[in-house]
Write a protein that holds these residues in place. Structure first.
Motif, PDB file in Angstrom:
ATOM      1  N   ARG A  59      36.920 -59.048  -3.999  1.00  0.00           N
ATOM      2  CA  ARG A  59      37.579 -59.416  -2.495  1.00  0.00           C
ATOM      3  C   ARG A  59      38.573 -60.493  -2.515  1.00  0.00           C
ATOM      4  NH1 ARG A  59      36.677 -57.460   2.291  1.00  0.00           N
ATOM      5  NH2 ARG A  59      37.562 -58.779   3.977  1.00  0.00           N
ATOM      6  N   GLU A  83      39.699 -55.387  -4.377  1.00  0.00           N
ATOM      7  CA  GLU A  83      39.399 -54.653  -3.127  1.00  0.00           C
ATOM      8  C   GLU A  83      40.724 -54.314  -2.205  1.00  0.00           C
ATOM      9  OE1 GLU A  83      36.869 -56.413  -0.417  1.00  0.00           O
ATOM     10  OE2 GLU A  83      36.715 -54.850   0.944  1.00  0.00           O
ATOM     11  N   ASN A  84      41.771 -55.316  -2.444  1.00  0.00           N
ATOM     12  CA  ASN A  84      43.095 -55.150  -1.832  1.00  0.00           C
ATOM     13  C   ASN A  84      44.381 -55.700  -2.613  1.00  0.00           C
ATOM     14  OD1 ASN A  84      42.319 -54.103   1.238  1.00  0.00           O
ATOM     15  ND2 ASN A  84      41.140 -56.046   0.874  1.00  0.00           N
ATOM     16  N   LYS A  87      47.020 -53.154  -3.841  1.00  0.00           N
ATOM     17  CA  LYS A  87      47.886 -52.143  -2.833  1.00  0.00           C
ATOM     18  C   LYS A  87      49.192 -52.594  -2.902  1.00  0.00           C
ATOM     19  CE  LYS A  87      43.080 -51.429  -0.792  1.00  0.00           C
ATOM     20  NZ  LYS A  87      42.376 -51.653   0.410  1.00  0.00           N
ATOM     21  N   HIS A 126      44.256 -50.175  -8.091  1.00  0.00           N
ATOM     22  CA  HIS A 126      43.781 -49.412  -6.727  1.00  0.00           C
ATOM     23  C   HIS A 126      44.889 -50.035  -5.856  1.00  0.00           C
ATOM     24  CE1 HIS A 126      41.840 -47.612  -3.819  1.00  0.00           C
ATOM     25  NE2 HIS A 126      41.889 -48.654  -2.664  1.00  0.00           N
ATOM     26  N   TRP A 130      49.954 -44.493  -1.171  1.00  0.00           N
ATOM     27  CA  TRP A 130      48.926 -44.377  -0.137  1.00  0.00           C
ATOM     28  C   TRP A 130      49.788 -44.466   1.148  1.00  0.00           C
ATOM     29  CZ3 TRP A 130      45.107 -48.707   1.134  1.00  0.00           C
ATOM     30  CH2 TRP A 130      43.697 -47.999   1.707  1.00  0.00           C
ATOM     31  N   GLN A 133      48.429 -49.397   4.159  1.00  0.00           N
ATOM     32  CA  GLN A 133      48.601 -50.506   3.340  1.00  0.00           C
ATOM     33  C   GLN A 133      49.819 -50.610   2.337  1.00  0.00           C
ATOM     34  OE1 GLN A 133      44.034 -51.311   2.697  1.00  0.00           O
ATOM     35  NE2 GLN A 133      44.810 -53.480   2.717  1.00  0.00           N
ATOM     36  N   ASN A 178      46.104 -41.864  -3.278  1.00  0.00           N
ATOM     37  CA  ASN A 178      44.990 -42.118  -2.517  1.00  0.00           C
ATOM     38  C   ASN A 178      45.130 -41.437  -1.157  1.00  0.00           C
ATOM     39  OD1 ASN A 178      42.583 -43.580  -2.253  1.00  0.00           O
ATOM     40  ND2 ASN A 178      43.394 -45.297  -1.047  1.00  0.00           N
ATOM     41  N   GLU A 179      43.887 -40.705  -0.851  1.00  0.00           N
ATOM     42  CA  GLU A 179      43.875 -40.020   0.320  1.00  0.00           C
ATOM     43  C   GLU A 179      45.036 -39.394   1.122  1.00  0.00           C
ATOM     44  OE1 GLU A 179      42.699 -43.535   3.001  1.00  0.00           O
ATOM     45  OE2 GLU A 179      41.039 -43.811   1.651  1.00  0.00           O
ATOM     46  N   ASN A 232      42.131 -40.165  -5.782  1.00  0.00           N
ATOM     47  CA  ASN A 232      41.106 -40.750  -5.316  1.00  0.00           C
ATOM     48  C   ASN A 232      41.272 -40.232  -3.825  1.00  0.00           C
ATOM     49  OD1 ASN A 232      39.007 -42.757  -5.358  1.00  0.00           O
ATOM     50  ND2 ASN A 232      40.378 -43.938  -4.135  1.00  0.00           N
ATOM     51  N   GLN A 271      35.421 -41.269  -3.462  1.00  0.00           N
ATOM     52  CA  GLN A 271      35.192 -42.726  -2.913  1.00  0.00           C
ATOM     53  C   GLN A 271      33.673 -42.943  -2.738  1.00  0.00           C
ATOM     54  OE1 GLN A 271      37.926 -43.596   0.446  1.00  0.00           O
ATOM     55  NE2 GLN A 271      39.707 -43.386  -0.728  1.00  0.00           N
ATOM     56  N   HIS A 273      32.024 -43.082   0.319  1.00  0.00           N
ATOM     57  CA  HIS A 273      31.592 -43.910   1.684  1.00  0.00           C
ATOM     58  C   HIS A 273      30.452 -43.210   2.116  1.00  0.00           C
ATOM     59  CE1 HIS A 273      34.396 -47.022   0.697  1.00  0.00           C
ATOM     60  NE2 HIS A 273      35.283 -46.240   0.609  1.00  0.00           N
ATOM     61  N   GLU A 301      34.104 -46.054  -4.928  1.00  0.00           N
ATOM     62  CA  GLU A 301      34.009 -46.802  -3.965  1.00  0.00           C
ATOM     63  C   GLU A 301      32.648 -46.609  -3.170  1.00  0.00           C
ATOM     64  OE1 GLU A 301      37.457 -46.746  -1.210  1.00  0.00           O
ATOM     65  OE2 GLU A 301      38.852 -46.549  -2.789  1.00  0.00           O
ATOM     66  N   TRP A 351      31.600 -50.294  -3.555  1.00  0.00           N
ATOM     67  CA  TRP A 351      32.486 -51.073  -2.780  1.00  0.00           C
ATOM     68  C   TRP A 351      31.791 -52.240  -1.935  1.00  0.00           C
ATOM     69  CZ3 TRP A 351      37.399 -50.226  -4.103  1.00  0.00           C
ATOM     70  CH2 TRP A 351      38.323 -50.545  -3.236  1.00  0.00           C
ATOM     71  N   TRP A 359      33.360 -54.309   3.528  1.00  0.00           N
ATOM     72  CA  TRP A 359      34.307 -54.301   4.559  1.00  0.00           C
ATOM     73  C   TRP A 359      33.771 -53.868   5.652  1.00  0.00           C
ATOM     74  CZ3 TRP A 359      37.010 -49.062   5.137  1.00  0.00           C
ATOM     75  CH2 TRP A 359      36.273 -47.965   4.743  1.00  0.00           C
TER      76      TRP A 359
END
Ligand code: XIL
Length: 391
Positions: A59, A83-84, A87, A126, A130, A133, A178-179, A232, A271, A273, A301, A351, A359
């Motif tokens: 993180r 984690e971020n 990006k 990662h 996307w 972000q 991603n997504e 992802n 992922q 979640h 994740e 994650w 998060w």
């Protein structure tokens, strides 16, 4: 005679007492008598060393300096995802560059990647393209309308090529896209995967159209032919989203069967979640579907929401022993599936290290999604992951 009996029985009595003492001490060492702590429990990555890599996220850039978090990470995990900090909103120039020399902000990502490599861990990138972000200037004009296609294409090629080149040789895989798919898909939406893409909320799709997906993978492969390229997404246990992903990977790999030695997309990142209500069978069905493509599957994740408003907005269930037990059973169910399909699964990444920095804690959801509580005590979920069949 009395003395003889004494000298006969005393040593034997001592041996018996010694054995009882040893058995007692051993019993105290079981999880029930003296619960394991993160620094005594058998490392998770060691438990799964013959099955798949076991990862977690970093993180903060200084995670490797935090005694406890760094200790947990190094002891239990062999793979790291930022984690971020990798990006686009952390790495790309924050505003539109004036010329062709883009000033990237790599220093935080480099700190994390190099610390992980120095600790003998593997690192995952990662993520490259996307809808979230990501600085708007990459895909939009100042007034918010889409860039013209050629400018957006040039930005895509430049960003993907330069970022992948920067990390070349240091990563095992990149979550390239991603997504890209929207929520609430129906069966007919997925027949042509292009119809299942996010529309207005995806800057790349709006400016370029669906070909941005394969181009992102293509530029990544050219920049680093070794690193594995992953698609992802979340909710991949939803049958329609899974079908969209399946059709997309199948189509792109059929049209790009050999880009520098192999098909363009190396794997699918689920992922994961999840919630305590997620039906494990739905996860298994998607793993079976993706396995049939012959690509790798990564669990990228993993967390399991066990309490709080994400489960029920109006009446958030509390975090208590029942929730902890239910969460542990759900983690055990997931790991049994991962083990069943281990020949297709190369990595399971969690994650979040602990509930305090998860998060879904920081966003106020009260989810308690990880294996350790906020004081770094092992939760029932940890023991479930250690031994899913025995749980
Ligand atoms: C999340 C991070 O955990 C948060 O810290 C951040 O505020 C938002 O993004 N899918 C992804 C991850 O691919 O990058 C997201 O991470 C969680 C959902």
């Amino acid at each position: 005679m009395g003395n003889k009996a004494f000298s006969y029985f005393l040593p034997r009595l001592c041996v018996i007492l010694f054995v009882i003492l040893c058995v007692g001490l051993l019993a105290c060492n079981t999880p029930e008598g003296d619960p394991d702590t993160w620094d005594t429990a058998r490392p998770l990555h060691d438990i799964y060393r013959n099955n798949f890599l076991v990862g977690n996220i970093v993180r903060d850039t200084n995670c490797f300096n935090h005694a406890t978090r760094s200790g947990i990470l190094r002891r239990h995990y062999n793979t790291v995802t930022a984690e971020n900090h990798m990006k686009p909103d952390f790495i790309a120039p924050s505003s539109r560059p004036a010329n062709d020399t883009w000033v990237y902000r790599f220093s935080s990502a480099d700190t994390i990647v190099n610390a992980a490599l120095n600790a003998g861990m593997k690192v995952v990138g990662h993520t490259l393209v996307w809808h979230s972000q990501t600085p708007a200037w990459l895909t939009r004009q100042n007034n918010g309308s889409p860039l013209d296609k050629d400018t957006a294409l040039a930005n895509l090629e430049k960003y993907v090529t330069e970022v992948v080149t920067h990390f070349k040789g240091r990563l095992i895989e990149w979550d390239v896209a991603n997504e890209i798919f929207r929520d609430g898909l129906s069966g007919t939406d997925t027949i042509d995967w292009r119809n299942a893409l996010r529309m207005n909320d995806s800057g790349w799709n709006t400016a370029i159209g669906p070909e941005y997906v394969e181009l992102a993978f293509y530029y990544a492969r050219l920049a680093d032919p070794e690193v594995k390229l992953i698609y992802n997404d979340y909710s991949l246990n939803n049958e329609f989203k899974a079908r969209a992903v399946y059709n997309m990977v199948k189509d792109i790999n059929a049209r790009y069967p050999n880009v520098m030695g192999r098909p363009l997309i190396d794997g699918i990142g689920m992922q994961s979640h999840h919630r305590i209500f997620t039906i494990p069978r739905s996860v298994e069905d998607s793993i079976v579907l993706f396995s049939s493509l012959g690509v790798e599957i990564a669990i990228t994740e993993l967390d399991i929401t066990a309490a709080g408003r994400l489960l029920d907005q109006s009446n958030p269930p509390p975090w208590n022993e029942t929730a902890a037990q239910r969460q542990a059973e759900q983690y055990a169910a997931m790991f049994k599936i991962f083990l069943k399909y281990q020949s297709h699964i190369n990595r399971v990444t969690f994650w979040g290290l602990d509930d305090g920095t998860h998060w879904r804690t920081l966003d106020g959801s009260g989810a308690h999604g990880t294996l350790l509580d906020r004081n770094f005590n092992l939760k029932p979920a940890f023991f479930a992951v250690m031994n899913p069949y025995g749980f």
